[in-house]
Design a protein around this motif. Structure first.
Motif, PDB file in Angstrom:
ATOM      1  N   SER A   1       0.654  -1.170  -0.031  1.00 19.30           N
ATOM      2  CA  SER A   1       0.245  -0.056  -0.094  1.00 19.30           C
ATOM      3  C   SER A   1       0.835   1.404  -0.086  1.00 19.30           C
ATOM      4  O   SER A   1       2.026   1.241   0.680  1.00 19.30           O
ATOM      5  CB  SER A   1      -0.947   0.056   1.218  1.00 19.30           C
ATOM      6  OG  SER A   1      -1.831  -1.085   1.323  1.00 19.30           O
ATOM      7  N   LEU A   2       0.327   2.306  -0.539  1.00 18.91           N
ATOM      8  CA  LEU A   2       0.866   3.744  -0.524  1.00 18.91           C
ATOM      9  C   LEU A   2      -0.233   4.623  -0.361  1.00 18.91           C
ATOM     10  O   LEU A   2      -1.401   4.274  -0.945  1.00 18.91           O
ATOM     11  CB  LEU A   2       1.750   3.939  -1.722  1.00 18.91           C
ATOM     12  CG  LEU A   2       2.981   3.279  -1.953  1.00 18.91           C
ATOM     13  CD1 LEU A   2       3.659   3.876  -3.533  1.00 18.91           C
ATOM     14  CD2 LEU A   2       3.975   3.959  -0.886  1.00 18.91           C
ATOM     15  N   ARG A   3       0.003   5.801   0.229  1.00 21.40           N
ATOM     16  CA  ARG A   3      -0.873   6.755   0.364  1.00 21.40           C
ATOM     17  C   ARG A   3      -0.331   8.055  -0.349  1.00 21.40           C
ATOM     18  O   ARG A   3       0.762   8.500   0.264  1.00 21.40           O
ATOM     19  CB  ARG A   3      -1.448   7.047   1.666  1.00 21.40           C
ATOM     20  CG  ARG A   3      -2.667   8.224   1.655  1.00 21.40           C
ATOM     21  CD  ARG A   3      -3.019   8.655   3.076  1.00 21.40           C
ATOM     22  NE  ARG A   3      -2.127   9.351   3.801  1.00 21.40           N
ATOM     23  CZ  ARG A   3      -2.644  10.164   4.706  1.00 21.40           C
ATOM     24  NH1 ARG A   3      -3.828  10.226   5.192  1.00 21.40           N
ATOM     25  NH2 ARG A   3      -1.722  10.977   5.300  1.00 21.40           N
ATOM     26  N   LEU A   4      -0.882   8.468  -1.530  1.00 19.67           N
ATOM     27  CA  LEU A   4      -0.182   9.763  -2.267  1.00 19.67           C
ATOM     28  C   LEU A   4      -0.998  10.906  -1.342  1.00 19.67           C
ATOM     29  O   LEU A   4      -2.177  11.022  -1.293  1.00 19.67           O
ATOM     30  CB  LEU A   4      -0.542   9.726  -3.501  1.00 19.67           C
ATOM     31  CG  LEU A   4       0.009   8.574  -4.424  1.00 19.67           C
ATOM     32  CD1 LEU A   4      -0.196   8.724  -5.927  1.00 19.67           C
ATOM     33  CD2 LEU A   4       1.687   8.476  -4.050  1.00 19.67           C
TER      34      LEU A   4
ATOM     35  N   VAL B   1      -5.777  16.607  -1.189  1.00 21.47           N
ATOM     36  CA  VAL B   1      -6.344  15.405  -1.588  1.00 21.47           C
ATOM     37  C   VAL B   1      -5.427  14.039  -1.603  1.00 21.47           C
ATOM     38  O   VAL B   1      -4.199  14.362  -1.707  1.00 21.47           O
ATOM     39  CB  VAL B   1      -6.692  15.517  -3.205  1.00 21.47           C
ATOM     40  CG1 VAL B   1      -5.564  16.136  -4.196  1.00 21.47           C
ATOM     41  CG2 VAL B   1      -7.783  14.394  -3.601  1.00 21.47           C
ATOM     42  N   PHE B   2      -6.108  13.089  -1.071  1.00 25.65           N
ATOM     43  CA  PHE B   2      -5.370  11.875  -1.035  1.00 25.65           C
ATOM     44  C   PHE B   2      -5.574  10.705  -1.918  1.00 25.65           C
ATOM     45  O   PHE B   2      -6.932  10.796  -2.534  1.00 25.65           O
ATOM     46  CB  PHE B   2      -5.490  11.451   0.175  1.00 25.65           C
ATOM     47  CG  PHE B   2      -5.301  12.285   1.573  1.00 25.65           C
ATOM     48  CD1 PHE B   2      -3.879  12.484   1.906  1.00 25.65           C
ATOM     49  CD2 PHE B   2      -6.266  12.954   2.146  1.00 25.65           C
ATOM     50  CE1 PHE B   2      -3.594  13.311   2.871  1.00 25.65           C
ATOM     51  CE2 PHE B   2      -5.847  13.991   3.191  1.00 25.65           C
ATOM     52  CZ  PHE B   2      -4.671  14.083   3.537  1.00 25.65           C
ATOM     53  N   LEU B   3      -4.772   9.827  -2.228  1.00 28.27           N
ATOM     54  CA  LEU B   3      -5.126   8.674  -3.043  1.00 28.27           C
ATOM     55  C   LEU B   3      -4.771   7.505  -2.095  1.00 28.27           C
ATOM     56  O   LEU B   3      -3.219   7.346  -1.971  1.00 28.27           O
ATOM     57  CB  LEU B   3      -4.608   8.600  -4.403  1.00 28.27           C
ATOM     58  CG  LEU B   3      -4.918   7.584  -5.155  1.00 28.27           C
ATOM     59  CD1 LEU B   3      -6.293   7.685  -5.603  1.00 28.27           C
ATOM     60  CD2 LEU B   3      -4.218   7.223  -6.534  1.00 28.27           C
ATOM     61  N   GLN B   4      -5.553   6.837  -1.528  1.00 31.62           N
ATOM     62  CA  GLN B   4      -4.931   5.588  -0.565  1.00 31.62           C
ATOM     63  C   GLN B   4      -4.943   4.494  -1.743  1.00 31.62           C
ATOM     64  O   GLN B   4      -6.088   4.324  -2.401  1.00 31.62           O
ATOM     65  CB  GLN B   4      -5.963   5.064   0.225  1.00 31.62           C
ATOM     66  CG  GLN B   4      -5.616   4.051   1.184  1.00 31.62           C
ATOM     67  CD  GLN B   4      -4.334   4.198   1.822  1.00 31.62           C
ATOM     68  OE1 GLN B   4      -4.117   5.203   2.528  1.00 31.62           O
ATOM     69  NE2 GLN B   4      -3.515   3.089   1.880  1.00 31.62           N
ATOM     70  N   MET B   5      -3.829   3.764  -1.817  1.00 34.97           N
ATOM     71  CA  MET B   5      -3.554   2.568  -2.834  1.00 34.97           C
ATOM     72  C   MET B   5      -3.335   1.404  -2.051  1.00 34.97           C
ATOM     73  O   MET B   5      -2.110   1.128  -1.550  1.00 34.97           O
ATOM     74  CB  MET B   5      -2.439   2.978  -3.564  1.00 34.97           C
ATOM     75  CG  MET B   5      -2.539   4.524  -4.437  1.00 34.97           C
ATOM     76  SD  MET B   5      -1.028   5.150  -5.391  1.00 34.97           S
ATOM     77  CE  MET B   5      -0.953   4.076  -6.486  1.00 34.97           C
ATOM     78  N   ASN B   6      -4.125   0.623  -2.102  1.00 32.51           N
ATOM     79  CA  ASN B   6      -3.970  -0.748  -1.696  1.00 32.51           C
ATOM     80  C   ASN B   6      -3.999  -1.816  -2.681  1.00 32.51           C
ATOM     81  O   ASN B   6      -4.141  -1.745  -3.721  1.00 32.51           O
ATOM     82  CB  ASN B   6      -5.143  -1.030  -0.560  1.00 32.51           C
ATOM     83  CG  ASN B   6      -5.224  -0.152   0.420  1.00 32.51           C
ATOM     84  OD1 ASN B   6      -4.339   0.266   1.149  1.00 32.51           O
ATOM     85  ND2 ASN B   6      -6.561   0.197   0.971  1.00 32.51           N
TER      86      ASN B   6
END
Length: 118
Positions: A17-20, A78-83
């Motif tokens: 996972s990453l959170r942008l 703004v965020f993008l949670q990437m799982n």
């Protein structure tokens, strides 16, 4: 001066996972639709996820159920949670802001590299 400053990209293992994050300045954040795009080498830039000024979201089919876009009005971010990341998610990810005020105003971040590899 309008700035969209991205952070959070990097190298991650498949399944990770990453959170942008994209911190906006120089705009009235709440009036802007926000989005994340990505571009892989040799491919066209594509919309990954969007969230409009009313909070409605949309996602590319390829990321539905894995990615979540959100916005924090207090932080103008703004965020993008990437799982459950896949190698196919490898790309440069760009933050985008736009609003209509007689014409479309649109701004882009500098891009941040996301690499999913073992």
């Amino acid at each position: 001066q309008v700035q969209l400053v991205e952070s959070g990209g990097g190298l991650v293992l498949p399944g990770g996972s990453l959170r942008l994050s994209c911190a906006a300045s120089g705009i009235i954040f709440s009036r802007n639709d926000m989005a994340w795009y990505r571009q892989a080498p040799g491919k066209q830039r594509e919309l990954v996820a969007g969230i409009n000024s009313g909070g409605s979201t949309k996602y590319a089919d390829s990321v539905k159920g894995r990615f979540t876009i959100s916005r924090d009005s207090a932080k103008n971010t703004v965020f993008l949670q990437m799982n459950s990341l896949k190698p196919e998610d490898t790309a440069v990810y760009y933050c985008n802001a736009r609003r209509y005020a007689g014409r479309w105003y649109e701004y882009w971040g500098q891009g941040t590299q996301v690499t999913v590899s073992s």
